[in-house]
Design a protein around this motif. Structure first.
Motif, PDB file in Angstrom:
ATOM      1  N   SER A   3       0.963  -1.059   0.060  1.00  0.00           N
ATOM      2  CA  SER A   3       0.000   0.022  -0.064  1.00  0.00           C
ATOM      3  C   SER A   3       0.803   1.245   0.094  1.00  0.00           C
ATOM      4  O   SER A   3       2.247   1.201   0.162  1.00  0.00           O
ATOM      5  CB  SER A   3      -0.885   0.105   1.087  1.00  0.00           C
ATOM      6  N   VAL A   4       0.258   2.176  -0.386  1.00  0.00           N
ATOM      7  CA  VAL A   4       1.148   3.679  -0.305  1.00  0.00           C
ATOM      8  C   VAL A   4       0.026   4.807   0.255  1.00  0.00           C
ATOM      9  O   VAL A   4      -1.245   4.737  -0.418  1.00  0.00           O
ATOM     10  CB  VAL A   4       1.911   3.910  -1.685  1.00  0.00           C
ATOM     11  N   THR A   5       0.720   5.446   0.906  1.00  0.00           N
ATOM     12  CA  THR A   5      -0.265   6.443   1.507  1.00  0.00           C
ATOM     13  C   THR A   5       0.509   7.928   1.546  1.00  0.00           C
ATOM     14  O   THR A   5       1.590   8.023   1.738  1.00  0.00           O
ATOM     15  CB  THR A   5      -0.456   6.293   3.207  1.00  0.00           C
ATOM     16  N   THR A  17       9.967  29.101  -1.828  1.00  0.00           N
ATOM     17  CA  THR A  17      10.180  28.290  -0.491  1.00  0.00           C
ATOM     18  C   THR A  17      10.303  26.583  -1.003  1.00  0.00           C
ATOM     19  O   THR A  17       9.777  26.242  -1.849  1.00  0.00           O
ATOM     20  CB  THR A  17       8.973  28.502   0.260  1.00  0.00           C
ATOM     21  N   PRO A  18      10.779  25.926   0.203  1.00  0.00           N
ATOM     22  CA  PRO A  18      10.910  24.453  -0.110  1.00  0.00           C
ATOM     23  C   PRO A  18       9.549  23.927  -0.181  1.00  0.00           C
ATOM     24  O   PRO A  18       8.579  24.146   0.253  1.00  0.00           O
ATOM     25  CB  PRO A  18      11.751  23.942   1.220  1.00  0.00           C
ATOM     26  N   VAL A  19       9.877  22.711  -1.018  1.00  0.00           N
ATOM     27  CA  VAL A  19       8.542  21.844  -1.147  1.00  0.00           C
ATOM     28  C   VAL A  19       8.889  20.497  -0.435  1.00  0.00           C
ATOM     29  O   VAL A  19       9.939  19.839  -0.513  1.00  0.00           O
ATOM     30  CB  VAL A  19       8.190  21.446  -2.691  1.00  0.00           C
ATOM     31  N   LEU A  20       7.895  19.998   0.324  1.00  0.00           N
ATOM     32  CA  LEU A  20       7.920  18.671   1.014  1.00  0.00           C
ATOM     33  C   LEU A  20       6.308  17.904   0.559  1.00  0.00           C
ATOM     34  O   LEU A  20       5.566  18.562   1.207  1.00  0.00           O
ATOM     35  CB  LEU A  20       8.202  18.687   2.327  1.00  0.00           C
ATOM     36  N   LEU A  21       6.710  16.915  -0.026  1.00  0.00           N
ATOM     37  CA  LEU A  21       5.385  16.097  -0.295  1.00  0.00           C
ATOM     38  C   LEU A  21       5.753  14.698   0.410  1.00  0.00           C
ATOM     39  O   LEU A  21       6.773  14.024  -0.083  1.00  0.00           O
ATOM     40  CB  LEU A  21       5.178  15.871  -1.732  1.00  0.00           C
ATOM     41  N   ARG A  22       4.779  14.341   1.178  1.00  0.00           N
ATOM     42  CA  ARG A  22       4.988  13.001   1.838  1.00  0.00           C
ATOM     43  C   ARG A  22       4.472  11.792   1.497  1.00  0.00           C
ATOM     44  O   ARG A  22       3.140  11.738   1.151  1.00  0.00           O
ATOM     45  CB  ARG A  22       4.527  13.044   3.703  1.00  0.00           C
ATOM     46  N   CYS A  23       5.009  10.511   1.451  1.00  0.00           N
ATOM     47  CA  CYS A  23       4.661   9.403   1.022  1.00  0.00           C
ATOM     48  C   CYS A  23       5.046   8.291   2.089  1.00  0.00           C
ATOM     49  O   CYS A  23       6.323   8.285   2.367  1.00  0.00           O
ATOM     50  CB  CYS A  23       5.139   9.033  -0.311  1.00  0.00           C
ATOM     51  N   ASN A  24       4.322   7.414   2.527  1.00  0.00           N
ATOM     52  CA  ASN A  24       4.623   6.114   3.103  1.00  0.00           C
ATOM     53  C   ASN A  24       4.041   5.029   2.514  1.00  0.00           C
ATOM     54  O   ASN A  24       3.119   5.274   1.857  1.00  0.00           O
ATOM     55  CB  ASN A  24       4.100   6.421   4.618  1.00  0.00           C
ATOM     56  N   TYR A  25       4.767   4.053   2.639  1.00  0.00           N
ATOM     57  CA  TYR A  25       4.548   2.708   1.939  1.00  0.00           C
ATOM     58  C   TYR A  25       4.586   1.623   2.818  1.00  0.00           C
ATOM     59  O   TYR A  25       5.154   1.563   3.949  1.00  0.00           O
ATOM     60  CB  TYR A  25       5.356   2.686   0.823  1.00  0.00           C
ATOM     61  N   VAL A  92       4.282   5.997  -6.040  1.00  0.00           N
ATOM     62  CA  VAL A  92       3.849   4.821  -6.537  1.00  0.00           C
ATOM     63  C   VAL A  92       4.766   3.713  -6.067  1.00  0.00           C
ATOM     64  O   VAL A  92       5.963   3.839  -5.994  1.00  0.00           O
ATOM     65  CB  VAL A  92       3.767   4.849  -8.188  1.00  0.00           C
ATOM     66  N   VAL A  93       4.164   2.512  -5.641  1.00  0.00           N
ATOM     67  CA  VAL A  93       5.237   1.639  -5.037  1.00  0.00           C
ATOM     68  C   VAL A  93       4.820   0.403  -6.042  1.00  0.00           C
ATOM     69  O   VAL A  93       3.791   0.109  -6.415  1.00  0.00           O
ATOM     70  CB  VAL A  93       4.759   1.089  -3.576  1.00  0.00           C
ATOM     71  N   ARG A  94       5.791  -0.439  -6.395  1.00  0.00           N
ATOM     72  CA  ARG A  94       5.782  -1.517  -7.243  1.00  0.00           C
ATOM     73  C   ARG A  94       6.444  -2.638  -6.579  1.00  0.00           C
ATOM     74  O   ARG A  94       7.720  -2.576  -6.265  1.00  0.00           O
ATOM     75  CB  ARG A  94       6.553  -1.113  -8.849  1.00  0.00           C
ATOM     76  N   THR A  98       2.610  -6.272  -8.695  1.00  0.00           N
ATOM     77  CA  THR A  98       1.566  -5.362  -8.711  1.00  0.00           C
ATOM     78  C   THR A  98       2.240  -3.606  -8.607  1.00  0.00           C
ATOM     79  O   THR A  98       3.331  -3.652  -7.964  1.00  0.00           O
ATOM     80  CB  THR A  98       0.695  -5.573  -7.612  1.00  0.00           C
ATOM     81  N   LEU A  99       1.353  -2.767  -9.013  1.00  0.00           N
ATOM     82  CA  LEU A  99       1.781  -1.317  -8.812  1.00  0.00           C
ATOM     83  C   LEU A  99       0.655  -0.835  -8.117  1.00  0.00           C
ATOM     84  O   LEU A  99      -0.539  -1.106  -8.371  1.00  0.00           O
ATOM     85  CB  LEU A  99       1.855  -0.948 -10.410  1.00  0.00           C
ATOM     86  N   THR A 100       1.006  -0.169  -7.225  1.00  0.00           N
ATOM     87  CA  THR A 100       0.012   0.725  -6.263  1.00  0.00           C
ATOM     88  C   THR A 100       0.183   2.318  -6.420  1.00  0.00           C
ATOM     89  O   THR A 100       1.520   2.520  -5.994  1.00  0.00           O
ATOM     90  CB  THR A 100       0.092   0.148  -4.934  1.00  0.00           C
ATOM     91  N   PHE A 101      -0.928   3.060  -6.543  1.00  0.00           N
ATOM     92  CA  PHE A 101      -0.595   4.420  -6.701  1.00  0.00           C
ATOM     93  C   PHE A 101      -1.345   5.028  -5.349  1.00  0.00           C
ATOM     94  O   PHE A 101      -2.277   4.543  -4.951  1.00  0.00           O
ATOM     95  CB  PHE A 101      -1.648   4.956  -7.738  1.00  0.00           C
ATOM     96  N   GLY A 102      -0.756   6.032  -4.931  1.00  0.00           N
ATOM     97  CA  GLY A 102      -1.034   6.900  -4.147  1.00  0.00           C
ATOM     98  C   GLY A 102      -2.279   7.800  -4.454  1.00  0.00           C
ATOM     99  O   GLY A 102      -2.465   7.914  -5.572  1.00  0.00           O
ATOM    100  N   LYS A 103      -3.217   8.360  -3.616  1.00  0.00           N
ATOM    101  CA  LYS A 103      -4.232   9.083  -4.081  1.00  0.00           C
ATOM    102  C   LYS A 103      -3.757  10.555  -4.627  1.00  0.00           C
ATOM    103  O   LYS A 103      -4.886  11.256  -5.254  1.00  0.00           O
ATOM    104  CB  LYS A 103      -5.210   9.158  -3.169  1.00  0.00           C
ATOM    105  N   GLY A 104      -2.366  10.895  -4.600  1.00  0.00           N
ATOM    106  CA  GLY A 104      -2.231  12.078  -5.076  1.00  0.00           C
ATOM    107  C   GLY A 104      -2.134  13.070  -4.089  1.00  0.00           C
ATOM    108  O   GLY A 104      -2.778  13.109  -3.142  1.00  0.00           O
ATOM    109  N   THR A 105      -1.256  14.216  -4.389  1.00  0.00           N
ATOM    110  CA  THR A 105      -1.056  15.489  -3.722  1.00  0.00           C
ATOM    111  C   THR A 105      -1.042  16.569  -4.516  1.00  0.00           C
ATOM    112  O   THR A 105      -0.377  16.349  -5.309  1.00  0.00           O
ATOM    113  CB  THR A 105       0.144  15.290  -2.588  1.00  0.00           C
ATOM    114  N   MET A 106      -1.992  17.497  -4.238  1.00  0.00           N
ATOM    115  CA  MET A 106      -2.067  18.448  -5.081  1.00  0.00           C
ATOM    116  C   MET A 106      -1.236  19.712  -4.468  1.00  0.00           C
ATOM    117  O   MET A 106      -1.305  20.002  -3.388  1.00  0.00           O
ATOM    118  CB  MET A 106      -3.486  19.123  -5.385  1.00  0.00           C
ATOM    119  N   LEU A 107      -0.086  20.225  -5.538  1.00  0.00           N
ATOM    120  CA  LEU A 107       0.756  21.197  -5.035  1.00  0.00           C
ATOM    121  C   LEU A 107       0.356  22.455  -5.476  1.00  0.00           C
ATOM    122  O   LEU A 107       0.183  22.614  -6.579  1.00  0.00           O
ATOM    123  CB  LEU A 107       2.244  20.905  -5.660  1.00  0.00           C
TER     124      LEU A 107
END
Lengths: 111, 113
Positions: A3-5, A17-25, A92-94, A98-107
């Motif tokens: 899974s990916v969150t 400014t800096p960008v941080l987009l978080r992903c846990n798998y 995305v985690v592969r 199988t390939l699993t996509f996160g639901k996306g983060t809008m920047l």
């Protein structure tokens, strides 16, 4: 199973400014991990990939991500946001088959 | 280098009409091919994937079908479109190794009216 969150559905930053987009798998296997960017009405473009080599991965457009196995994270960063970075980002985690996509983060980038 | 072409870019079709979306890949052989649908606020949904000519795996039961008549050609079809078929359809390819990323086409915006 895997899974990916993506921890944030929206992230707002100011230009420069800096960008941080978080992903846990989670994955039963040693995973491959990817970040994609999608601009409106366009396909997904590969930003970078981790495939068990160096844990700090550099991608296109100044983005990079660090694979942290102990934290099961693969956060995407950029030192200085540009207006053109405004888009949706997918983690995305592969696994083995199988390939699993996160639901996306809008920047959102404001001037 | 490899390229992927997907067409048309936009399509408006009435309910009950047929559908044919085409995707071709250049610069590689025996790619894995994929069809995804992206509906507003619902992320990416894998519809079909193929590891070779004539080999199609369906992930979601629905009124869509896919075919792979040639090594680098992937077609998404429907005999009768439903309103719920509206969405953004993305074709993608990857190499067969398990850690290969997917490479996406520019997508087709389908509106069923």
């Amino acid at each position: 199973a895997q899974s990916v969150t993506q921890l944030d559905s929206h992230v707002s930053v100011s230009e420069g400014t800096p960008v941080l987009l978080r992903c846990n798998y989670s994955s039963s296997y040693s995973p491959s991990l990817f970040w994609y960017v999608q601009h409106p009405n366009k396909g997904l473009q590969l930003l970078l990939k981790y495939t068990s080599a160096a844990t700090l991965v550099k991608g296109i457009n100044g983005f990079e991500a660090e694979f942290k196995k102990s934290e099961t994270s693969f956060h995407l960063t950029k030192p200085s946001a540009h207006m053109s970075d405004a888009a949706e980002y997918f983690c995305v985690v592969r696994g083995y088959s199988t390939l699993t996509f996160g639901k996306g983060t809008m920047l959102l980038v404001s001037p | 280098s490899q390229t992927i072409h997907q067409w048309p870019a936009t399509l408006v079709q009435p309910v009950g009409s047929p559908l044919s979306l085409e995707c071709t890949v250049e610069g590689t052989s025996n790619p894995n091919l994929y069809w995804y649908r992206q509906a507003a606020g619902r992320g990416l949904q894998l519809l079909f994937y193929s590891v070779g000519i004539g080999q199609i795996s369906s992930e979601v039961p629905q009124n869509l079908s896919a075919s792979r008549p040639q090594d680098r050609q992937f077609i998404l079809s429907s005999k009768k479109l439903l309103l719920s078929d509206s969405g953004f359809y993305l074709c993608a390819w990857s190499r067969s190794s398990y850690n290969s990323p997917l490479h996406f086409g520019n997508g087709t915006r389908l509106t069923v009216t």
